[in-house]
Design an enzyme around this catalytic site. Structure first.
Site, short mmCIF file in Angstrom:
data_model
loop_
_atom_site.label_atom_id
_atom_site.label_comp_id
_atom_site.label_asym_id
_atom_site.label_seq_id
_atom_site.Cartn_x
_atom_site.Cartn_y
_atom_site.Cartn_z
N GLU A 163 0.85 -1.19 0.00
CA GLU A 163 0.00 0.00 0.00
C GLU A 163 0.89 1.24 0.00
O GLU A 163 1.81 1.35 0.81
CB GLU A 163 -0.92 -0.01 1.24
N ARG A 164 0.61 2.13 -0.94
CA ARG A 164 1.41 3.36 -1.09
C ARG A 164 2.87 3.04 -1.33
O ARG A 164 3.75 3.76 -0.86
CB ARG A 164 1.25 4.28 0.12
N ASN A 206 -3.53 -1.72 7.49
CA ASN A 206 -4.84 -2.22 7.04
C ASN A 206 -4.66 -3.73 6.92
O ASN A 206 -4.06 -4.21 5.97
CB ASN A 206 -5.22 -1.62 5.69
N LYS A 286 -4.42 -0.25 13.83
CA LYS A 286 -5.22 0.81 13.23
C LYS A 286 -6.67 0.43 13.48
O LYS A 286 -7.18 -0.50 12.85
CB LYS A 286 -4.92 0.90 11.73
N GLU A 290 -10.68 4.79 9.03
CA GLU A 290 -10.87 4.49 7.61
C GLU A 290 -11.50 3.11 7.40
O GLU A 290 -10.94 2.27 6.70
CB GLU A 290 -9.55 4.63 6.85
N ARG A 340 -11.65 17.50 10.13
CA ARG A 340 -10.77 16.33 10.25
C ARG A 340 -9.50 16.66 11.05
O ARG A 340 -8.98 15.81 11.76
CB ARG A 340 -10.43 15.83 8.85
N ASP A 369 -2.69 14.33 6.97
CA ASP A 369 -2.17 13.11 6.38
C ASP A 369 -0.92 13.32 5.52
O ASP A 369 -1.00 13.22 4.31
CB ASP A 369 -3.27 12.44 5.52
N GLU A 397 3.95 9.23 -0.59
CA GLU A 397 2.58 9.22 -1.09
C GLU A 397 2.14 10.57 -1.65
O GLU A 397 1.61 10.64 -2.76
CB GLU A 397 1.63 8.78 0.04
N TRP A 545 -13.96 12.78 2.47
CA TRP A 545 -12.72 12.57 3.23
C TRP A 545 -12.28 13.74 4.11
O TRP A 545 -11.25 13.66 4.78
CB TRP A 545 -11.59 12.18 2.28
#
Ligand code: GCU
Length: 683
Positions: A163-164, A206, A286, A290, A340, A369, A397, A545
């Site tokens: 991921e990323r 994740n 986590k 999300e 956020r 982020d 990212e 988001w």
């Protein structure tokens, strides 16, 4: 058979004979007197390094008083070491520290430590000195890491994707199993240890279906083999876990943290993990973030959730690293009250004092982020009775995805130096993170890795500097970004002065350049949804988001003030709060993060917001173009293929920088109708 790029900063390239180290005799043998795998690995590294650097073998041999040697050992277990180190200075050497001393009478360089991990770090230090051509005839060095946890987070999935990730596939996983490229994994461990890292979580935060079983006997024997490799270099292994595992793996009907069967399930799992890996570091989580499961489902809070795991880990000395990246990711873009940026503080601050002492909260450096520019998260230092660590993102990212050069150490330095003012002057983030500010038992650094199975590890060769720099900074946050860059360049490419200066200038200017042609004045995002590469001003404007810019024909920015905005500024202490709350005093580079202002608003620089947007974007794209020309100067000064690789990336960057420039400028020209004072081409 490996390329220079693969060997990265551990290339141990030959130093020209006569340049330094004429007394080769000193390095003609390596003495260890302990039967210890880790010390053996360190000695092997030293021998390999000396052979590369000096072109002469340095075999392992027994200690004979009077023979020239490099001696390695822990205090009290080695005759050579105890002969050199007989003083009280040793009391200051902590569990991972070391001393390096040249003793000309004994004709010996001794590396002593209180543990074998210290020997590993000491050996890499000595090799660094040799490779940099620094005099070693009279060394007297004592070092301890400033931060206790110096961790890398892999975002690797077991299907082999990352991921990323922007540097190929995972080096750990493929086809839902652990890969056995143990040489590559060992080389990664060497790179990490040599920069100062001491912990790694190997799977993505994740945690999907298969990965949820890493903590079960189905995978633990393989995970244990990975732990063995990392252990050799003093690196402890961690796993990311799925909060809903009791349901999804254990077949229970709930994952409620207060349910006794759930608690029992985790205790059993943790016992199995420690049976396989006795020095296992702990769990990274986590949760309620999300769309990942968490304690909220059961009406419990993050203290309930993390303490349940902490209780299971406690008997073994393990820790729970609980991420604070918790916010509403299903926000309505019409709703301007929900912010956020506020979320982490609002969720966690009220829980201060409720966490067990083996829970550490992992807080991203900024409140949103990993943008190219964000304020520092106000959560740092705000929880007096809670362990905290900082999370950086080495993988780029939002900073060019390793297609653009962006040396991030200067950004991290700024964050670490930021004074929270929570207990008045001297309340810097680096002191929160090293544990000294509140006297925490656990704290430190974590960062998302930027490596994959690309031959050069990081996709963009210059992105290796971020991995190296992260470890060095975690070991000692006082090092300067420039000094770290220079070290990395010399270790990776040698000491040609023009080469060193050219690459150093490219690295040191790169963050500023990237910032200037992307989202302006701290507003962030403006990227394409999902993959996050390339400009798209409204890409997230009407999404759920929580990352908006609110540009209209009059102005732009997010009002986060106390009086008229979301009140986020009130999460900062004293003068920080006042400064951010005032549009006149807010630093220019963060203005649009904190304020909604007209395009004609005057910045502290004297320019209007709109003119500053035009200027920075024209300049940024031009400077990106300039990087190509600088790099051209290095042709013939380094490996041809590597030179070309970077040249290609810089060419792509220059093209993409123009795309950014034109989309941003055109968007704001069309919104505002205000022309560029310099009359440059806007579409
Ligand atoms: C970012 C990133 C995600 C990641 C998340 C996290 O939002 O885009 O891929 O999962 O951060 O830190 O958990």
């Amino acid at each position: 058979h490996h390329s220079d790029a693969y060997r990265a900063w551990l290339g141990y390239r030959r130093i020209a004979p006569g340049e330094r180290y004429n007394q080769y005799e000193l390095y003609s043998s390596i003495v260890i007197s302990e039967q210890d795998d880790r010390i053996h690995a360190a000695a092997t590294e030293l021998s390999r390094g000396i052979e590369g650097l000096l072109g002469q073998p340095a075999p392992l041999s027994d200690y004979r008083n009077g023979d020239a040697c490099i001696a390695l050992g822990t205090f009290g277990h080695s005759a050579a070491i105890d002969e050199v180190f007989q003083d009280e200075a040793l009391a200051k050497i902590g569990p991972e520290g070391y001393v390096i001393r040249t003793n000309s009478t004994l004709r010996c360089i001794a590396i002593g430590a209180s543990s074998s991990a210290g020997i590993v770090y000491g050996v890499f230090h000595l090799l660094r000195l040799l490779a940099l051509g620094i005099d070693v005839e009279a060394l007297d060095i004592a070092e301890n890491p400033v931060n206790r946890l110096r961790m890398i987070n892999q975002w690797d999935n077991m299907d082999g994707s990352v991921e990323r990730g922007y540097a190929g596939r995972s080096i750990f996983f493929a086809d839902n199993r652990i890969t056995w490229d143990s040489e590559r994994i060992r080389d990664y461990a060497r790179l990490l240890a040599s920069s100062g890292v001491n912990a790694i979580s190997i799977n993505n935060v994740n945690v999907h279906r298969v990965e949820s079983k890493l903590v079960t006997t189905q995978f633990l024997p393989d995970v244990a083999k990975l732990a063995d490799i990392f252990r050799l270099y003093g690196i402890r292994l961690f796993l990311s876990v799925n909060y809903a595992s009791p349901l999804e793996v254990g077949g229970l009907s709930t994952a409620d943290p207060l349910d006794t069967t759930v608690r029992e399930w985790w205790r059993t799992q943790v016992a199995e993990v420690y049976a396989a890996i006795p020095d296992f570091g702990g769990l990274l989580v986590k949760a309620d973030s999300e769309n990942r499961p968490g304690p909220f489902t059961y009406g419990r809070d993050h203290a309930d959730g993390s303490n349940m795991l902490a209780e299971a880990l406690k008997p073994y000395g393990g820790v729970v690293i609980w991420r604070c990246f918790v916010y509403n990711c299903k926000q309505d873009w019409r709703d301007r009250k929900t912010d956020r940026a506020r979320a982490a503080y609002d969720h966690f601050k009220p829980l201060d004092g409720k966490f067990m002492d083996n829970v550490i909260l992992q807080v991203k450096n900024g409140p949103i982020d990993f943008q190219v520019r964000e304020p520092v998260s106000p959560l740092f230092g705000a929880m007096e009775a809670t362990n905290q660590m900082i999370e950086f993102q080495i993988t780029q990212e939002y900073t060019g995805q390793q297609r653009h050069v962006c040396y991030l150490v200067p950004q991290w330095k700024e964050v670490l130096e930021f004074d929270t003012l929570i207990k008045g002057d001297g309340s810097s983030v680096k002191r929160v993170v090293d544990g000294s500010f509140h006297g925490n038992a656990h704290s430190g650094f974590a960062a998302v890795s930027n490596i994959g199975d690309d031959e050069n590890w990081t996709g963009h060769l210059l992105a290796q500097a971020n991995l190296y720099g992260y470890g060095r900074l975690a070991w000692n946050p006082e090092l300067s970004a420039e000094a770290i860059a220079e070290e990395w360049i010399r270790l990776s490419f040698g000491g040609d002065e023009q080469l060193v200066h050219t690459i150093r200038d490219i690295l040191m200017s790169s963050w500023g350049i990237y910032e200037s042609y992307t989202a302006p004045l701290g507003i962030g995002f403006m990227v394409n949804p999902d993959h996050h590469y390339g400009p798209n001003v409204d890409g997230y404007e009407y999404s759920m988001w929580g990352t908006y810019h609110f540009a209209d024909c009059h102005g732009i920015g997010v009002d986060r003030t106390k009086a008229t905005g979301t009140g986020y500024t009130a999460q900062y202490a004293g003068a920080n709060m006042e400064q951010y709350d005032s549009p006149a005093n807010c630093p220019d580079e963060l203005l649009l993060f904190f304020h909604h202002v007209p395009y004609t608003h005057r910045l502290q620089s004297g320019k209007t917001v709109i003119q500053s947007i035009y200027d920075t974007h024209f300049e940024g794209a031009e400077r990106a173009e300039g990087l190509k020309a600088s790099w051209e100067l290095l042709e013939g000064k380094m490996d041809r293929e590597l030179h070309r690789q970077v040249a290609d990336r810089l060419a792509e960057q220059a093209t993409h920088a123009r795309e950014w420039r034109d989309q941003i400028n055109t968007y704001f020209y069309r919104k505002s109708g205000i022309v560029d004072q310099a009359g440059r081409l806007i579409y």
